[in-house]
Every structure is written in structure tokens, then in C-alpha cells.
Write an enzyme that holds these catalytic residues in place. Structure first.
Site, PDB file in Angstrom:
ATOM      1  N   TYR A 189      13.593   0.750   2.790  1.00  0.00           N
ATOM      2  CA  TYR A 189      12.184   1.119   2.947  1.00  0.00           C
ATOM      3  C   TYR A 189      12.001   1.720   4.347  1.00  0.00           C
ATOM      4  CZ  TYR A 189       7.099   0.160   2.373  1.00  0.00           C
ATOM      5  OH  TYR A 189       5.728   0.238   2.251  1.00  0.00           O
ATOM      6  N   GLU A 201      -4.213   6.956  -5.662  1.00  0.00           N
ATOM      7  CA  GLU A 201      -2.804   6.589  -5.746  1.00  0.00           C
ATOM      8  C   GLU A 201      -2.633   5.394  -6.689  1.00  0.00           C
ATOM      9  OE1 GLU A 201      -1.044   6.540  -1.837  1.00  0.00           O
ATOM     10  OE2 GLU A 201       0.436   5.057  -2.467  1.00  0.00           O
ATOM     11  N   ARG A 220      -5.212   3.126  -3.335  1.00  0.00           N
ATOM     12  CA  ARG A 220      -5.978   3.754  -2.253  1.00  0.00           C
ATOM     13  C   ARG A 220      -6.440   5.152  -2.636  1.00  0.00           C
ATOM     14  NH1 ARG A 220      -0.879   3.314   1.973  1.00  0.00           N
ATOM     15  NH2 ARG A 220       0.656   4.055   0.500  1.00  0.00           N
ATOM     16  N   ARG A 276       5.159  -5.536   7.928  1.00  0.00           N
ATOM     17  CA  ARG A 276       4.824  -4.181   8.384  1.00  0.00           C
ATOM     18  C   ARG A 276       3.414  -4.138   8.973  1.00  0.00           C
ATOM     19  NH1 ARG A 276       7.444   0.263   6.081  1.00  0.00           N
ATOM     20  NH2 ARG A 276       5.539   1.429   5.805  1.00  0.00           N
ATOM     21  N   ARG A 296      -4.021  -8.583  14.866  1.00  0.00           N
ATOM     22  CA  ARG A 296      -4.380  -8.472  16.285  1.00  0.00           C
ATOM     23  C   ARG A 296      -5.656  -9.221  16.596  1.00  0.00           C
ATOM     24  NH1 ARG A 296      -4.231  -2.657  15.769  1.00  0.00           N
ATOM     25  NH2 ARG A 296      -2.038  -2.057  15.879  1.00  0.00           N
ATOM     26  N   ASP A 347      10.757   4.287   7.315  1.00  0.00           N
ATOM     27  CA  ASP A 347       9.682   5.189   7.725  1.00  0.00           C
ATOM     28  C   ASP A 347      10.321   6.489   8.204  1.00  0.00           C
ATOM     29  OD1 ASP A 347       7.581   3.490   7.208  1.00  0.00           O
ATOM     30  OD2 ASP A 347       7.644   2.549   9.175  1.00  0.00           O
ATOM     31  N   ARG A 364       9.815   1.287  -7.094  1.00  0.00           N
ATOM     32  CA  ARG A 364       8.425   1.422  -7.520  1.00  0.00           C
ATOM     33  C   ARG A 364       8.102   2.897  -7.497  1.00  0.00           C
ATOM     34  NH1 ARG A 364       5.511  -1.285 -10.701  1.00  0.00           N
ATOM     35  NH2 ARG A 364       3.418  -1.230  -9.799  1.00  0.00           N
TER      36      ARG A 364
HETATM   37  N1  UDP Z   1      -1.025  -4.427   2.338  1.00  0.00           N
HETATM   38  C1  UDP Z   1      -2.041  -5.225   1.860  1.00  0.00           C
HETATM   39  N2  UDP Z   1      -3.327  -4.752   1.875  1.00  0.00           N
HETATM   40  C2  UDP Z   1      -3.630  -3.531   2.345  1.00  0.00           C
HETATM   41  C3  UDP Z   1      -2.593  -2.717   2.857  1.00  0.00           C
HETATM   42  C4  UDP Z   1      -1.298  -3.187   2.824  1.00  0.00           C
HETATM   43  O1  UDP Z   1      -1.806  -6.338   1.399  1.00  0.00           O
HETATM   44  O2  UDP Z   1      -4.820  -3.172   2.324  1.00  0.00           O
HETATM   45  C5  UDP Z   1       0.347  -4.957   2.297  1.00  0.00           C
HETATM   46  C6  UDP Z   1       1.033  -4.696   0.969  1.00  0.00           C
HETATM   47  O3  UDP Z   1       1.823  -5.826   0.684  1.00  0.00           O
HETATM   48  C7  UDP Z   1       1.895  -3.509   1.239  1.00  0.00           C
HETATM   49  C8  UDP Z   1       2.314  -3.749   2.677  1.00  0.00           C
HETATM   50  O4  UDP Z   1       1.175  -4.355   3.265  1.00  0.00           O
HETATM   51  O5  UDP Z   1       2.983  -3.446   0.357  1.00  0.00           O
HETATM   52  C9  UDP Z   1       2.719  -2.499   3.438  1.00  0.00           C
HETATM   53  O6  UDP Z   1       1.676  -1.581   3.384  1.00  0.00           O
HETATM   54  P1  UDP Z   1       1.801  -0.110   3.964  1.00  0.00           P
HETATM   55  O7  UDP Z   1       0.437   0.462   3.981  1.00  0.00           O
HETATM   56  O8  UDP Z   1       2.557  -0.191   5.240  1.00  0.00           O
HETATM   57  O9  UDP Z   1       2.686   0.581   2.853  1.00  0.00           O
HETATM   58  P2  UDP Z   1       3.040   2.126   2.659  1.00  0.00           P
HETATM   59  O10 UDP Z   1       2.098   2.905   3.520  1.00  0.00           O
HETATM   60  O11 UDP Z   1       4.481   2.264   3.026  1.00  0.00           O
HETATM   61  O12 UDP Z   1       2.805   2.364   1.225  1.00  0.00           O
END
Ligand code: UDP
Length: 371
Positions: A353, A305, A284, A176, A180, A355, A253
Site C-alpha cells: 500500500y 467513489e 467519498r 495512516r 492531533r 503512497d 480492493r
Molecule cells: N478512514 C476512516 N474514516 C475516514 C477516512 C479514513 O476510517 O473518514 C480510515 C479507513 O480505515 C481507511 C484508512 O483510514 O482505510 C486510510 O484512509 P486514507 O484516506 O489514507 O486512504 P486512501 O486515501 O489511501 O484511500
């Protein structure tokens, strides 16, 4: 006894999937009853206005899509602002830009100045691991960005989010995240992105305006009565719960939010700051006002969170789409096929999962196919 159907469809769940279905069915002249066990509509995209700020009660929802049709579709219901998600990661006393891009690389390695330097550095770092085909998230991450970024920005965050080490997680989760070699902090690759001005709840309200809505209504507690009034069902709850967990529960989860109103106008300077070290229990902090650029307000609202284990009765947020659970889901899917009058949809109904844009697309396809 003659039972008279009062509704063409019972829609279980007033979240995005259910609401799109209700809107489309209503347009085609079908009568829908939408129920939700919560005391509000919107499912997990529900936003509530507090102190002039739209609070994302169930976690940050940033709308993004590559599909112009879906973008135009959602824009019928609200105007979107020009928010671009540019999260910052905090690892101990270091701050990095996400997703992994030239800003991250140059901060991490003082001898990196150009994309070529960064590529060389990552190649050099991952050389000793020689992973041809990544079999788990750890291997996938090292293959993508090398061990240093994995250790600082992925390992702890992912283990907290999913409650297990990266070695035990499927590689696709990390896909996901973009990598870059440009100075571009946009978290998403999609062409269209934004936050609805005035929040998400109004969107769901408009989608549901032609349907009857009953809140605080549990499907399982009122099943017979509800089914006697409706010809067909669109079920957006957990598919395993629908079948009474007869093959065992699928894994999910959960997440817990600790929300605070603070007497400060700007707490962290960004909507999303990820805490990537394992020792900090939350993943976060969201500062909601920054989704709407409301920097003039004297107060702010933040949500920490905390990912948490899920067990029956808890709020499920993320399906755990590893092989074991996907196989179990297939067994439920087989049962679902034997219920021609019930359609299972959304993150929980399809154990995916998704979006938000995928949810809308999937709901529109469902309606197209059944009508
Ligand atoms: N991820 C990570 N570090 C970060 C942010 C995301 O390792 O700082 C990884 C982590 O494995 C996570 C995945 O990227 O489960 C997807 O993150 P995303 O932010 O897309 O998840 P969501 O917003 O759906 O909770």
C-alpha cells in the site's frame, strides 16, 4: 537463430514506478520500451482535462512527502500548488473535520474546549474497553480515539472501503490517519504537499520522453515477442498474475468512480468529503476543481467513489495486506527471486500500500541497485 536485443529494458506499466525507472534508465543511456495495456500513460495517477479541470480519473492523488529529496525530484517535472488536504467527514446530518483533531473533538463534545479536555474525554471513553495490545482495526481505532469517533467516523467508512468489518482488518491501516490535539485540519503530517499545476499526466509524459511507449499493449498477450526484443524486464503489474496465479490470487480492493459534470460552480465547498455512514454506498465525493482552486469556473466535476470487490480481470487498486495475503505474497516473492532478469515494482508488483513518494523512492533505489 540470433535474436538481437533492441531494448535494454522492457517496462511493463506506464504508471509512476515504471515512468521513474524509464527516466532514470534513459539518463544512464539505457534504451527502454514501456508498454501499458491501457490507452493512456500514467497508471492510476492519470489526470485528464475536462471543462478546464484536471480530473483525477482513478481517484484523488495528493502528493505529500517528508523527504526533501523526493519533493525536489518530483518538482523537476511540474510546479506544485499549495493545496493542503483538509477533508470533511459527513456522518448522517453532521459534518466533522478530519483528521481527528481539536476541531473534530470540540464539534463532537460540547464540553470539550482544550486539548486536556479532549484527552480526558477520549481516556474516559476508552477506559471500559481496556485494550492493551490492539489485534484488529476496531481495537486499534478505539484505542486511538475512543468508541464515539470510531462509531461515527471510522466503522462504516472502513467497512465500506475494505468490504469487511473492522474486527477482521489489520490495525496498521488506521495508522495512516493522524490524531492531533491541535486545531490543525491538515490530513497529512508530511512537510511537503501539493497538486501539480496542470495535472499529473504531464509529469509522466516528461519522465517517458526518452523511451519508446506502446499503449494498448497487453504483456501476457505479447510476451514472447516482447521478451525477444528486450534484455531485462521491470514488471509493475500484479505479481500473482505474472506467475499465472499458481498459488492462488492475492486479494485486492477495487474502486468504481461515477463522475458527473454539474452546472454549478461549487458543489461541496471542498475537494474531498468522506461519507462515513455504512448505509451510503460510496466512501467519498471528490470535487476536482478544488484541488486547483479553480473557483471561477461556472461548471464543476464530481466523482463518487464506490469501493468494490475485486476478482480476476478487475482493476486492482489496494492490496489487502493482512497476514494471509502477506504470507501468500512471500511465496510469490520466492518465485520472483528465481527470475533474475525481472524486477517487480510498485503497488502491484510489490503488493504494498505505497503512497506516491514511496513509489518514487523505491523506483530510484531499484535503478541505483541494478545499474
Ligand atoms: N478512514 C476512516 N474514516 C475516514 C477516512 C479514513 O476510517 O473518514 C480510515 C479507513 O480505515 C481507511 C484508512 O483510514 O482505510 C486510510 O484512509 P486514507 O484516506 O489514507 O486512504 P486512501 O486515501 O489511501 O484511500
Amino acid at each position: 537463430m540470433v535474436v538481437i536485443d533492441m531494448y535494454d529494458y522492457l517496462i511493463v506499466g506506464a504508471g509512476l514506478y515504471g515512468a521513474v525507472c524509464a527516466y532514470e534508465l534513459n539518463k544512464k543511456g539505457f534504451k527502454c520500451l514501456v508498454i501499458d495495456k491501457r490507452n493512456h500513460i500514467g497508471g492510476n495517477i492519470y489526470t485528464e482535462k475536462v471543462e478546464g479541470i484536471n480530473v483525477h480519473k482513478y481517484g484523488a492523488h495528493i502528493f505529500h512527502t517528508d523527504n526533501k529529496f523526493i519533493w525536489d525530484y518530483i518538482n523537476q517535472f511540474a510546479e506544485f500548488n499549495n493545496y493542503i488536504n483538509q477533508p470533511v467527514a459527513r456522518y448522517k446530518n453532521e459534518l466533522y473535520n478530519l483528521p481527528f483533531n481539536m476541531n473534530t473533538f470540540t464539534k463532537l463534545w460540547p464540553d470539550v474546549f482544550t486539548p486536556l479536555d479532549a484527552q480526558r474525554k477520549i481516556e474516559e471513553e476508552k477506559y471500559k474497553y481496556r485494550i492493551a495490545e490492539p489485534k484488529n482495526l476496531e481495537e486499534q481505532a478505539i484505542n486511538l480515539v475512543g468508541p464515539t469517533i470510531y462509531e461515527k467516523l471510522i466503522k462504516g467508512y472502513t467497512a465500506k472501503q475494505w468490504g469487511r468489518p473492522c474486527k477482521e482488518l489489520p490495525p496498521f491501516i488506521i495508522k495512516r490517519l493522524p490524531v492531533r490535539f491541535t486545531f490543525d485540519n491538515n490530513y497529512f503530517n508530511d512537510r511537503y504537499q501539493g497538486i501539480p499545476v496542470g495535472g499529473y499526466t504531464q509529469i509522466i509524459e516528461k519522465m517517458l520522453s526518452g523511451a519508446d511507449v506502446k499503449l494498448n499493449c497487453d504483456f501476457f498477450a505479447n510476451k514472447n515477442e516482447l521478451l525477444s526484443k528486450c534484455k531485462r524486464v521491470i514488471f509493475t503489474g500484479q505479481i500473482d498474475e505474472y506467475f499465472n496465479y499458481c498459488f492462488g490470487a492475492l486479494e485486492y480492493r477495487s474502486v468504481r468512480f461515477e463522475t458527473e459534470v454539474l452546472n454549478c460552480s461549487n458543489y461541496q465547498g471542498n475537494a474531498v468529503v468522506n461519507y462515513t455512514e455504512y448505509e451510503i454506498p460510496f466512501t467519498r465525493i471528490i470535487e476536482h476543481k478544488h484541488f486547483e482552486f479553480k473557483t471561477n469556473l461556472s461548471k464543476t466535476i464530481i466523482s463518487r467513489e464506490y469501493p468494490s470487490a475485486w476478482s480476476i480481470g478487475d482493476e486492482p487498486y489496494y492490496p489487502v495486506n493482512d497476514d494471509k495475503n502477506n504470507i501468500l505474497y512471500q511465496r510469490y516473492l520466492e518465485l520472483a527471486k528465481k527470475e533474475p532478469n525481472v524486477i517487480f515494482g510498485g503497488r502491484l508488483g510489490q503488493y504494498k500500500y505505497y503512497d506516491m513518494d514511496d513509489v518514487i523512492l523505491s523506483a530510484l533505489e531499484t535503478i541505483k541497485n541494478i545499474v
